[in-house]
Design a protein around this motif. Sequence first.
Motif, PDB file in Angstrom:
ATOM      1  N   GLY A 595       2.811  18.740  -3.264  1.00  0.00           N
ATOM      2  CA  GLY A 595       3.720  18.442  -2.156  1.00  0.00           C
ATOM      3  C   GLY A 595       4.087  16.990  -2.011  1.00  0.00           C
ATOM      4  N   THR A 609       2.660  23.753  -0.490  1.00  0.00           N
ATOM      5  CA  THR A 609       3.826  24.361  -1.118  1.00  0.00           C
ATOM      6  C   THR A 609       3.562  25.839  -1.390  1.00  0.00           C
ATOM      7  OG1 THR A 609       2.973  23.744  -3.285  1.00  0.00           O
ATOM      8  CG2 THR A 609       4.525  22.215  -2.237  1.00  0.00           C
ATOM      9  N   PHE A 620       7.711  25.222   2.001  1.00  0.00           N
ATOM     10  CA  PHE A 620       6.805  24.127   2.316  1.00  0.00           C
ATOM     11  C   PHE A 620       6.474  24.239   3.794  1.00  0.00           C
ATOM     12  CE2 PHE A 620       5.188  20.066   3.598  1.00  0.00           C
ATOM     13  CZ  PHE A 620       4.348  19.729   2.534  1.00  0.00           C
ATOM     14  N   GLY A 658       7.644  22.492  -3.749  1.00  0.00           N
ATOM     15  CA  GLY A 658       7.676  21.066  -3.478  1.00  0.00           C
ATOM     16  C   GLY A 658       8.997  20.421  -3.835  1.00  0.00           C
ATOM     17  N   GLY A 662      10.349  21.154   0.118  1.00  0.00           N
ATOM     18  CA  GLY A 662       9.612  19.936   0.447  1.00  0.00           C
ATOM     19  C   GLY A 662      10.496  18.828   0.979  1.00  0.00           C
TER      20      GLY A 662
END
Length: 771
Positions: A595, A609, A620, A658, A662
């Motif tokens: 992440g 993640t 996320f 991610g 993310g």
Amino acid sequence: MPKKRSGGGLSPVQQAAKFLGVSVLAGAVTAGIALPAAGALGLAAKGSVQGFDEIPSNLKSPQLSQRTTILDSQGGQIATVYSRDRTVVDLKDISPYMQKAIVAIEDSRFYQHGAIDLKGVLRALNQNAQSGGVSQGASTLTQQLVKNYFVEEAGDDPTKVAQATQQTLGRKVRELKYAIQIEEKLGKKKILENYLNITFFGHQAYGVEAASERFFSKHAKDLDLQQAALLAGLVQSPTRYDPVNDEAEAKKRRNVVLQRMADVHNISQAEADKAKKTPLGLKVSEPKNGCITAVKGAGFFCDYVREVFLNDPMFGKTKADRAKIWNRGGLTIHTTLDPQAQKSVQKSVKEHVNKSDDVATAATIVEPGTGKILAMGQSRPYGFGSNETQINLSVDKAMGGGAGYQPGSTFKPIVAAAAIEGGTPATQEYPSPYEMEYPSPVEACDGKRWMNSENAKLTNENEEEHGPYGMKEATAKSVNTYYVQLISDIGICPVVNMAGKMGVRRADGLSIDQAPSIALGTQEMSPLTMASAYATFADRGTYCTPVAIESITQTIGNQKKSLAVPKSTCSRAMSETTADTINTILKGVVEDGTGTQAGLGSRPSAGKTGTTDFRYAAWFVGYTPNMAGAVWVGDPAHKRRMVDITIGGTPYAKVYGGQVPGPIWRDMMTGALEGKPVQDFNLVDIPDSTHDEEPHDEGDGHGNGNGGQDDGGLIGGLIGGLGNGGANGGAHGGANGTTGGGPAPSPSFSIPEGWFQGNGNGGNGNGGPRG
């Protein structure tokens, strides 16, 4: 007097005369009206008098339906919703021109008569006798008010509306008795005020304030002479005299009202003539009703507020009771929505995902320790057009959402919390090979056991991912085989129980499957559920149920009262030590795990993640001590895999949790937290494993389950759910959207008696997602 018609019914003149006789005999004296003797009418109405006296004299003014205003936490307006667009105002806030115009055209002797206007009735009788029909009515404003009361009480029920407006002698008799009561109880000014607030003017506008805003974009107190005359003329037939669709007819009707005002000396003839020459001067405001009008992309949050109201028994014993209150409106609802956080969510969503993309995103932010929903948004706007939807992708199905989305590895911290709470150290190591069979047997709830009778296997994302690993490293790298070994050791039931304590449930309302594959996030969840669950970690182990409403004020007439609203219920899900340990682990995910692209720089954060098998969803979920948020990206229809795809104008060979969710989370949280205090976690010391390696992003791990008709979906389904979830695994693949070489084979074995039967739904929870 004319004879009866061939059909046996009374002629219109006879009906009117009979009505007049009933009125005289039943209470004309009470109404303060001087009338000739009943015998002069040639009627014997003993039966009608008895019926009149039996009508209950307890008519109460109905609570008029009004618009409801939904506000954010700072008092800013989110949206207005209404069953009938109406704002009740006092008589002093209605233009004197409007008051005079409505009286002149509808009941010019309003201030001289009681509940019934004898001269008006006789005039109508004479006119109708000459025309041979009913060309002129004689209802006073008070009688019209009573009829409107009946219509208002009928609501949207067509049968009740028809009964309230039917042209029968019985309804007229009932109407008169209540008119008498109202005359005695309210007085002329209040009757006029109530009438102007209840009557319909067309274009969804009920009451003069809404009509003034609709046609002239001004308050009723500011109406000039010709504007007031136009509105007064609409009452007789809002459709026929509609100024928007037939300006000529509306102007002709307006001028009739102006002339009538001059005839009864409310204005001079010169004033009337001058006003007749003016244009209509419309400045129309389109009706704005419902959550589609919400600002800052808060339409879905607005819809969620409505669902909370309609579903919570605190607002009424039955759903019908709650719907009645909601439709009556007049509510001012202060919500938990933070305008700064909401703006940041929508900005981030818009920058990263286009509404026309093959996939969508949904994001939610909640406040740890209070359960307050601070923001809720998604890339496909609230609406009915192309690339729009009314499905709230952030919430459970029962609250206006879809069936949910598999959270993948974002479920792993829940498994870790259950293990640590049960005494497993965070340094616990497992061999964690790249590929392995699901361990078997595994203890489930109620003394049952899960068996891997088909030798189903799972893998990690990359062949380089192999242990041994400790919990910290396995979480940072999102190692599937570690977590399957962990849940197999501690048992399925502690994980299911921990999930329940953290408010984690399936979005479709079914029970979580009891299979070890749940550690890989196979059960469909909503973003609101996941954000609220992670808020438990942020608040050091205390879970608070999500809430959207702070307070509600209800307006009834001139009175305001507060309604009780549901409060967040907070309870301890795990010890502070367990939560601190998870916070330490998940902080590592953001700092040097999968992440890293979600990091908030100098502000401490933690998160996880998640990417499901075949990349139908990516997540996320993360938090700081003062906010927790969840971001999901995927195809709501579970058909489009996120492979070789363009999202927000950026091409991706494969989507990771991610990589797309993310950065959305990072940007939305950065804006939402701007100006908020920087807080740190209470961290614990977790020694690093001697076998630590460079992290790899999580992703597609071939979890042998819930994959569909070809990629191991049936076998994984049979193993993961052992029951409904398995037998329907292949069919469920159509919803979860895998593709492959061909149809799944039919099962060639039976499930022995005594094996644990999963509670899945078409393969849900059966091993497929990982990462």
